[in-house]
Each structure stands twice: as structure tokens, then as C-alpha cells.
Design an enzyme around this catalytic site. Structure first.
Site, PDB file in Angstrom:
ATOM      1  N   LYS A  85       0.874  -1.178   0.000  1.00 28.46           N
ATOM      2  CA  LYS A  85       0.000   0.000   0.000  1.00 28.46           C
ATOM      3  C   LYS A  85       0.910   1.227   0.000  1.00 28.46           C
ATOM      4  O   LYS A  85       1.530   1.553   1.003  1.00 28.46           O
ATOM      5  CB  LYS A  85      -0.853  -0.053   1.261  1.00 28.46           C
ATOM      6  CG  LYS A  85      -2.103   0.805   1.361  1.00 28.46           C
ATOM      7  CD  LYS A  85      -2.058   2.222   0.953  1.00 28.46           C
ATOM      8  CE  LYS A  85      -1.942   3.249   2.035  1.00 28.46           C
ATOM      9  NZ  LYS A  85      -1.838   4.623   1.461  1.00 28.46           N
ATOM     10  N   GLY A 133       6.776   6.207   7.915  1.00 32.41           N
ATOM     11  CA  GLY A 133       5.910   7.390   7.849  1.00 32.41           C
ATOM     12  C   GLY A 133       6.049   8.210   9.111  1.00 32.41           C
ATOM     13  O   GLY A 133       7.078   8.158   9.798  1.00 32.41           O
ATOM     14  N   GLY A 134       5.001   8.947   9.430  1.00 31.64           N
ATOM     15  CA  GLY A 134       5.049   9.865  10.563  1.00 31.64           C
ATOM     16  C   GLY A 134       4.891   9.155  11.904  1.00 31.64           C
ATOM     17  O   GLY A 134       4.358   8.044  11.987  1.00 31.64           O
ATOM     18  N   GLU A 144       9.542   2.789  10.811  1.00 32.29           N
ATOM     19  CA  GLU A 144      10.638   3.711  10.470  1.00 32.29           C
ATOM     20  C   GLU A 144      10.016   5.093  10.454  1.00 32.29           C
ATOM     21  O   GLU A 144       9.275   5.434   9.538  1.00 32.29           O
ATOM     22  CB  GLU A 144      11.166   3.324   9.090  1.00 32.29           C
ATOM     23  CG  GLU A 144      12.569   3.748   8.841  1.00 32.29           C
ATOM     24  CD  GLU A 144      13.513   3.117   9.826  1.00 32.29           C
ATOM     25  OE1 GLU A 144      13.989   3.869  10.692  1.00 32.29           O
ATOM     26  OE2 GLU A 144      13.745   1.905   9.741  1.00 32.29           O
ATOM     27  N   CYS A 169      14.024  11.353   5.830  1.00 29.02           N
ATOM     28  CA  CYS A 169      14.018  11.100   7.282  1.00 29.02           C
ATOM     29  C   CYS A 169      15.384  11.409   7.854  1.00 29.02           C
ATOM     30  O   CYS A 169      15.515  11.714   9.036  1.00 29.02           O
ATOM     31  CB  CYS A 169      13.706   9.636   7.579  1.00 29.02           C
ATOM     32  SG  CYS A 169      12.166   9.128   6.871  1.00 29.02           S
ATOM     33  N   GLU A 229      10.263  17.697  13.951  1.00 28.83           N
ATOM     34  CA  GLU A 229      10.581  17.372  12.558  1.00 28.83           C
ATOM     35  C   GLU A 229       9.764  18.271  11.627  1.00 28.83           C
ATOM     36  O   GLU A 229       8.554  18.403  11.781  1.00 28.83           O
ATOM     37  CB  GLU A 229      10.256  15.908  12.259  1.00 28.83           C
ATOM     38  CG  GLU A 229      10.682  15.522  10.857  1.00 28.83           C
ATOM     39  CD  GLU A 229      10.438  14.056  10.526  1.00 28.83           C
ATOM     40  OE1 GLU A 229       9.330  13.569  10.795  1.00 28.83           O
ATOM     41  OE2 GLU A 229      11.352  13.410   9.995  1.00 28.83           O
TER      42      GLU A 229
END
Ligand code: UN1
Length: 496
Positions: free
Chosen positions: A176, A229-230, A251, A285, A385
């Protein structure tokens, strides 16, 4: 570019168009051009994909791993052959400059090739037994159906990190992708299809995280989830995956520091931070979002950096002379601009940038001027971030303060120090709280044959890439083989 293409879902080896679904499109963040259209998948589609993956598992699991590796090697060859075409698609769909678009595909080639070789290793261990005539060893077995949920910033590389590692271990996959880079994702899927992957082994469902991602995470047949992702989404994935006792690999973000000490090669440190902070428009990242500089070289380095960045050519990333392209989407643009406002409000000193670029071709895309703030440690822009071309610069008085500041954030992915002092370089390796530390090199640019991941809110302890990538995607079976032809009792028949 040719006519925008319309993609279906890839389920059980076929591109399918389930009836009655909404569709969405991806667009070039440089100029708004339409690229391709996709199915907004629903729960039924995720279910169908998991069913196909579950059905394909038995045969794929029993395919010898070196043969699985041959298919991966063919995929790597196809990525190599199509590198230029795919690199252009990465740049068109995501907005990174063309050299980095090619680099994204090169990272895919490197990793898929590396994992193909893993098909001839997948090593377990052999250890002595406490008893006579007895072997003790471990073998690796696949987990089953794996969900790979990927971001837009490395739209071919990160999917491949997950898919190739899952496949070589004998798992089957439902993939996905991030919606705004679905064309890159579809190209990855087509590549595996052309490489001859058996049907059902890799399935592709586009759509929102809230619908498709959720369905995959909650499906009891999915045994492992690999998510990049976040941090907030990651936390939810972890909690919900935990309910099904699944392996969840996360991650998440970073707030990566580059430290520059007073003995550093300043020209090198300057090149490093320029690439680390503004490469990929700061949307890695691993991007350098903090520059932590010794007070003795602070003014000198910062003045040169501002001057360098003000000469940046910001524009169409397909033009090889462009230094920095747009950010990837309208959402990214508004998030980054809101952080720039936060920076101004909290009294940080704006040295350059700080605005959306407008006029002419800029008006068609999401362009933000490369931005540098001088700030003190502890402001929001220095610890949260941002994921864009915004660098916070902090002055420190010595090595000890630099490391203290570097570590005082909730994340710990990448880190870097520029110094010629070998003792301090080694102390930094020991003391920086991060999964990755660079000495005299920027925070970006990890190589696929080494583990990638971080500490604290960056993840939950797992690592991608490198040989350890297979840890996430295998179960270990411990095997005892007793060839003594008698009953031997561990812990009881001692000293015989
Ligand atoms: C990421 O931004 O999630 O080390 C991946 C790097 C790249 C990968 C970054 N090789 O910057």
C-alpha cells in the site's frame, strides 16, 4: 510525457478494476501536470489482496530461496535497464532533482540485487549441544503475509527495501503506497510482474491509509507490517498491530544534527550541510535539520552557508542544473510554511529564505526558498521534525554541549560530526543517540548493505537494509537432532 495512464489494483497476478470505486490522480508538484490515475481501494480490495497473498504463500515459501533470488535479480536488472525512465518518473511525481531521482532508482537496484544474494545465505546458526551425538541449529522460515506501507519521499527505494526483503525470505506481500507517488509504486509492481513473480506473491492496493492501511493492519491473516511514515501514524500502527501480536516494523521521523567543531574542515562541513539539509528539499528522514556549530567557527560557517544557499537555483527538478526542486505536495507546502511562521514567532533569526516562491513558473508548483534560521536549542523549530528545506542553526561552546544539544530531541535516526580530532570523533560514535553516525560526512546517504534505522521515537528497535533486514521478515526455528539412539535428558544428564 505520454497520455496519463489509468491503473487498477494488482491482485493475484492481474490488474483489476473493482466496480464502483472512486479514483484519484497524481500530479507533478513542479507544475500541476496530471500523471496517472488510481483506484481509491476499499476494505474489500484489501481483503481480496490478503486472500491472494495467503493463497500464494505455500508455494512461494517452498520455492528454494536461491530461486526466489533469481527472480529478484531479474527485477534488479529491469530496474537497471529502466533506470533513466524511472528516475524521470520519480522526479516528475515527487519533485526531487533528477540526479536524486536516478539515485532513488539506483538505491532500488542496489538493494534488490543485495537481497537476491541473500537468497543464497539466509543464514541460521549451528551451536554445540550439551549432550553427545546431538546437533543444535536454527533455520529461518517466512512469517506469512506481510503488509508494506510506504511513504512518498523515496517512492521506489523504500518500497523495494521492504518488498525485496520480505520476498527473499519467502513471505507474500500486500503493498500500500503513499497516494501522491502511486505511479512510482505501480512501476515497482510492474517491474516485479515482468521479472516473473508468481501470481499472488506481490499484490498492490492503492487508496487511503485510513481505509486500505487500516484494513491490512487489522486483518488477522497479515503477520507482519512494515511501515515508514510519521510518528503519530506509526504509534497507531504499532498499537493496533500489537493487538494481533504482529511483528510491526516502524521507520519514523528524525531531527538529525550535523555538529561542526572548531577544528573541522569548514569547506567540507559546508558542502555536507548544503547537501544534507537541502537535498531532496529536506524531505528525507535523514535530512540535516539542525546545524550545531562551535562558537569559534559559527559566524564564518554560517555566513558562507547563507551565501552558498542564496546562490541556489530553485526550479524545475528535471533540469540538471537545478539545485533544489519543489516540496512534494500542497500538504507538505503548508506544513513547512507553518513551521516557518512558528520559527518567526518564537523569535528565531531568519537568515535567508522563509517564503513561498512566487511569480512565473513558481506559481504552478510548491516551491519554498531554502530557509536558514539561527535559533537557540529548545525552540519548536529546533526540536520538531519539519521535513522540508528549513535548517535550524544553534551555537554551542564545546563538544560536550554539542552532544547534549544533539541528543536532546525525541528522535534518533541519523547524526554527523565534522572534526579532525580522532578522540572526539570516536566519542561521538559512542555518545550520539542515533541509529546512524557519520564522521566528516553529511547525515544523508546511507548505503543499502548496512542496517538503517534509529532509536527513541524514530522507531521500535528494528532495522531495515543490510543483512539484518531479514530479521524482520523471518521466524527462527530451533532444531535439535539427536543421533545417539537413546533418550538423552537436557539439564539432567549432566557431565556425562
Ligand atoms: C528516508 O529518508 O527515509 O540515507 C530514507 C539516505 C537515503 C535513504 C533515506 N539512502 O538519505
Amino acid at each position: 510525457m505520454s497520455e496519463p495512464r489509468s491503473y487498477g489494483l494488482f491482485i493475484d497476478g492481474a490488474w483489476v478494476e473493482p466496480a464502483g470505486r472512486q479514483r484519484f490522480s497524481t500530479r507533478n508538484p513542479t507544475n500541476g501536470d496530471l500523471l496517472a490515475s488510481f483506484v481509491a481501494g476499499e476494505k474489500d480490495d484489501a481483503d481480496a489482496a490478503v486472500t491472494a497473498a495467503a493463497r500464494a504463500f505455500a508455494a512461494w515459501r517452498s520455492t528454494p530461496a536461491p530461486h526466489r533470488g533469481e527472480i529478484l535479480l531479474r527485477a534488479a536488472e529491469l530496474f537497471r535497464r529502466n533506470k533513466e525512465e524511472l528516475g524521470v518518473i520519480v522526479t516528475r511525481e515527487m519533485g526531487k532533482v533528477i540526479a536524486e531521482g536516478r539515485g532513488d532508482v539506483q538505491e532500488s537496484i542496489d538493494f534488490v540485487e543485495y537481497m537476491a544474494g541473500e537468497g543464497r545465505r539466509l543464514a541460521g546458526e549451528t551451536v554445540p549441544s550439551e549432550l553427545h551425538h546431538k546437533f543444535c541449529l536454527t533455520v529461518r522460515q517466512p512469517k506469512g503475509v506481510v503488509a508494506c506501507i510506504t511513504p512518498w519521499n523515496f517512492p521506489t527505494a523504500i518500497p523495494n527495501w521492504k518488498i525485496a526483503a520480505a520476498l527473499i525470505c519467502g513471505n507474500t506481500v500486500v503493498f500500500k503506497p503513499a497516494s501522491n507517488t502511486a505511479l512510482c509504486a505501480a512501476k515497482v509492481v510492474e517491474t516485479y510482474e515482468q521479472a516473473g513473480l508468481p501470481k499472488g506473491v506481490l499484490n498492490f492496493v492503492t487508496g487511503s491509509g485510513g481505509v486500505v492501511g487500516s484494513a491490512l493492519i487489522d486483518d488477522p491473516r497479515v503477520r507482519a507490517i512494515s511501515f515508514t511514515g510519521g510518528v503519530e501514524t506509526g504509534r497507531e500502527v504499532y498499537v493496533r498491530g500489537a493487538k494481533g501480536l504482529k511483528m510491526v516494523h516502524l521507520e519514523l521521523g528524525g531531527k538529525n544534527p550535523q555538529i561542526v567543531l572548531d577544528d573541522a574542515d569548514l569547506a567540507l562541513a559546508l558542502e555536507g550541510v548544503t547537501f544534507g539539509a537541502f537535498g531532496t528539499s529536506g524531505q528525507r528522514c535523514t535530512a540535516t535539520s539542525r546545524l550545531i556549530v562551535h562558537e569559534k567557527v559559527y559566524d564564518q560557517l554560517l555566513d558562507r552557508l547563507v551565501e552558498r544557499v542564496e546562490r541556489f537555483k530553485v526550479g524545475d527538478p528535471i533540469d540538471p542544473t537545478t539545485d533544489m526542486g519543489p516540496v512534494a505536495s500542497a500538504d507538505q507546502e503548508s506544513k513547512v510554511l507553518s513551521y516557518i511562521e512558528i520559527g518567526k514567532r518564537e523569535g528565531a533569526k531568519l537568515r535567508t529564505g522563509g517564503t513561498k516562491l512566487t511569480g512565473g513558473a513558481y506559481d504552478r508548483g510548491y516551491f519554498i526558498a531554502p530557509t536558514i534560521f539561527e535559533t537557540r536549542h529548545g525552540t519548536r523549530i529546533s526540536v520538531e521534525e519539519i521535513f522540508g528545506p528549513v535548517l535550524s542553526v544553534v551555537k554551542v561552546k564545546d563538544y560536550a554541549e554539542a552532544v547534549k544539544v544533539a541528543n536532546d530531541v525525541p528522535y534518533g535516526l541519523s547524526s554527523s560530526i565534522y572534526t579532525r580530532d580522532v578522540n572526539l570523533a570516536f566519542r561521538a560514535i559512542e555518545e550520539l543517540e542515533a541509529g546512524i553516525t557519520y564522521i566528516n560526512a553529511p547525515t544523508i546517504g546511507a548505503e543499502v548493505q548496512l542496517p538503517f534505522g534509529g532509536v527513541k521515537n524514530t522507531g521500535n528497535g528494528g532495522r531495515e537494509a543490510g543483512s539484518v533486514a531479514i530479521e524482520e521478515f523471518t521466524e527462527i526455528k530451533t532444531v535439535f537432532i539427536d543421533f545417539s539412539a537413546r533418550l538423552q535428558k537436557a539439564q539432567i544428564d549432566v557431565g556425562e
